[in-house]
Design a protein around this motif. Sequence first.
Motif, PDB file in Angstrom:
ATOM      1  N   UNK A  12     -11.369  14.783  -5.057  1.00  0.00           N
ATOM      2  CA  UNK A  12     -11.080  15.277  -6.400  1.00  0.00           C
ATOM      3  C   UNK A  12     -11.026  14.125  -7.393  1.00  0.00           C
ATOM      4  N   UNK A  13     -11.228  14.475  -8.677  1.00  0.00           N
ATOM      5  CA  UNK A  13     -10.898  13.558  -9.759  1.00  0.00           C
ATOM      6  C   UNK A  13      -9.383  13.609  -9.945  1.00  0.00           C
ATOM      7  N   UNK A  63       0.836  -1.188   0.000  1.00  0.00           N
ATOM      8  CA  UNK A  63       0.000   0.000   0.000  1.00  0.00           C
ATOM      9  C   UNK A  63       0.879   1.248   0.000  1.00  0.00           C
ATOM     10  N   UNK A  64       0.423   2.238  -0.695  1.00  0.00           N
ATOM     11  CA  UNK A  64       1.147   3.496  -0.808  1.00  0.00           C
ATOM     12  C   UNK A  64       1.119   4.251   0.524  1.00  0.00           C
ATOM     13  N   UNK A  65       2.259   4.843   0.892  1.00  0.00           N
ATOM     14  CA  UNK A  65       2.309   5.640   2.106  1.00  0.00           C
ATOM     15  C   UNK A  65       1.513   6.915   1.953  1.00  0.00           C
ATOM     16  N   UNK A  81      -8.386  13.511  -1.131  1.00  0.00           N
ATOM     17  CA  UNK A  81      -8.618  12.168  -1.664  1.00  0.00           C
ATOM     18  C   UNK A  81      -8.803  12.288  -3.178  1.00  0.00           C
ATOM     19  N   UNK A  82      -8.061  11.501  -3.926  1.00  0.00           N
ATOM     20  CA  UNK A  82      -8.188  11.464  -5.381  1.00  0.00           C
ATOM     21  C   UNK A  82      -8.943  10.187  -5.749  1.00  0.00           C
ATOM     22  N   UNK A 113     -13.110   4.916  -6.959  1.00  0.00           N
ATOM     23  CA  UNK A 113     -12.122   4.244  -6.118  1.00  0.00           C
ATOM     24  C   UNK A 113     -11.023   5.226  -5.734  1.00  0.00           C
ATOM     25  N   UNK A 114     -10.585   5.166  -4.468  1.00  0.00           N
ATOM     26  CA  UNK A 114      -9.496   6.027  -4.031  1.00  0.00           C
ATOM     27  C   UNK A 114      -8.190   5.562  -4.675  1.00  0.00           C
ATOM     28  N   UNK A 115      -7.501   6.480  -5.363  1.00  0.00           N
ATOM     29  CA  UNK A 115      -6.221   6.147  -5.985  1.00  0.00           C
ATOM     30  C   UNK A 115      -5.060   6.890  -5.327  1.00  0.00           C
ATOM     31  N   UNK A 116      -5.381   7.908  -4.544  1.00  0.00           N
ATOM     32  CA  UNK A 116      -4.333   8.646  -3.836  1.00  0.00           C
ATOM     33  C   UNK A 116      -4.982   9.397  -2.684  1.00  0.00           C
TER      34      UNK A 116
END
Length: 155
Positions: free
Chosen positions: A140-141, A1-3, A69-70, A75-78
């Motif tokens: 956000x997108x 998972x990304x930090x 939140x992106x 789906x959350x990507x960032x």
Amino acid sequence: MKLLQRITNCVLTIGDQTLLLQKPSRGWWVAPGGKMEPGETIKESAEREFREETGLEVSAELRAISTIVILENDQMVDEWMMFTFQAKSYQGQLFDQSPEGDLEWKPIKEVSQLPMAEGDLYMFRHVLSRQGLMYGTFYYTKDFKLISYRLTPEF
């Protein structure tokens, strides 16, 4: 998972002016700041980033905490946390040119008319016109179009 990325920035206000940075990639105006380094406090990071981008030394006070939140296809990507500080005085000499873009003193009353991320507009409104802390979550997108947000206190 990304930090989870941690970002700090600082809004410097002197009288009826604020120092802003125009990023070359989108032409958006931001408060100078950037990524926290390992082991730094959020205050140390905000003051270091401000110094690196402007040449000025400030003593900053925390004014807003935001979750960004992106989303892509719902789906959350960032996701990252942004800690916004404010300073009301400075020492040092302003850089002629920031390594991150163009620095410019802007009248506070004109900030809401400048091109910027939509969530930043709420942050600037709070820091420049209210007391205390603001807490927010901005969705956000991937191309930074604001989908929705929650703020405490509300605007």
